[in-house]
Scaffold this active site. Sequence first.
Site, PDB file in Angstrom:
ATOM      1  N   ASP A 170      50.990 -17.474   8.667  1.00 15.91           N
ATOM      2  CA  ASP A 170      51.187 -16.777   7.398  1.00 15.91           C
ATOM      3  C   ASP A 170      49.822 -16.619   6.727  1.00 15.91           C
ATOM      4  O   ASP A 170      49.099 -17.601   6.554  1.00 15.91           O
ATOM      5  CB  ASP A 170      52.130 -17.585   6.499  1.00 15.91           C
ATOM      6  CG  ASP A 170      52.573 -16.837   5.259  1.00 15.91           C
ATOM      7  OD1 ASP A 170      51.738 -16.145   4.641  1.00 15.91           O
ATOM      8  OD2 ASP A 170      53.751 -16.955   4.893  1.00 15.91           O
ATOM      9  N   ASN A 191      63.976 -17.208   3.368  1.00 18.47           N
ATOM     10  CA  ASN A 191      64.211 -16.658   2.035  1.00 18.47           C
ATOM     11  C   ASN A 191      64.988 -15.362   2.204  1.00 18.47           C
ATOM     12  O   ASN A 191      64.581 -14.505   2.978  1.00 18.47           O
ATOM     13  CB  ASN A 191      62.888 -16.382   1.320  1.00 18.47           C
ATOM     14  CG  ASN A 191      62.055 -17.635   1.145  1.00 18.47           C
ATOM     15  OD1 ASN A 191      62.580 -18.740   1.044  1.00 18.47           O
ATOM     16  ND2 ASN A 191      60.753 -17.472   1.120  1.00 18.47           N
ATOM     17  N   HIS A 194      62.622 -13.264   8.652  1.00 21.68           N
ATOM     18  CA  HIS A 194      61.633 -14.202   9.172  1.00 21.68           C
ATOM     19  C   HIS A 194      61.924 -15.605   8.670  1.00 21.68           C
ATOM     20  O   HIS A 194      62.496 -15.783   7.602  1.00 21.68           O
ATOM     21  CB  HIS A 194      60.206 -13.786   8.795  1.00 21.68           C
ATOM     22  CG  HIS A 194      59.951 -13.694   7.328  1.00 21.68           C
ATOM     23  ND1 HIS A 194      60.409 -12.634   6.559  1.00 21.68           N
ATOM     24  CD2 HIS A 194      59.284 -14.507   6.479  1.00 21.68           C
ATOM     25  CE1 HIS A 194      60.022 -12.800   5.298  1.00 21.68           C
ATOM     26  NE2 HIS A 194      59.346 -13.942   5.218  1.00 21.68           N
TER      27      HIS A 194
END
Length: 128
Positions: free
Chosen positions: A46, A103, A116
């Site tokens: 990330d 999320n 994801h």
Amino acid sequence: MRRFGACEKRWEELVSEEDCMFCKIVRGEMESEVVHDEEEVLAFEDISGKAPVHVLVVPKEHASSLTEVGKLSNAVTKRLFEVAQTVAEKMDIAESGYVFRINNGPDAGQEVFHLHAHVMGGERLGMP
């Protein structure tokens, strides 16, 4: 319960597959630090990591969120979980523990509308 106004688009439709940042990474059109790559699942670091280890695990097929998880095969859905464990092992956080988090939607903090999972660790992490 909050409802979307008549002029608002559904949040799942905000980004087309062609414009999706994660689809561009999958297609090799954007650079990323790949941690794991296989036929139907990709894992990469990330760029806005929130922990010492913060890796995203994505299906290569575009699905905007958990709302669309049904369009993925059961095998791909299962691989997301298995690859998360593989990533944790590769990044040396499997033994001490790690967060596996998805999320779903703007209120949950989803910023990129391509399904994801976050694999985070390397320090003691709590619930938000």
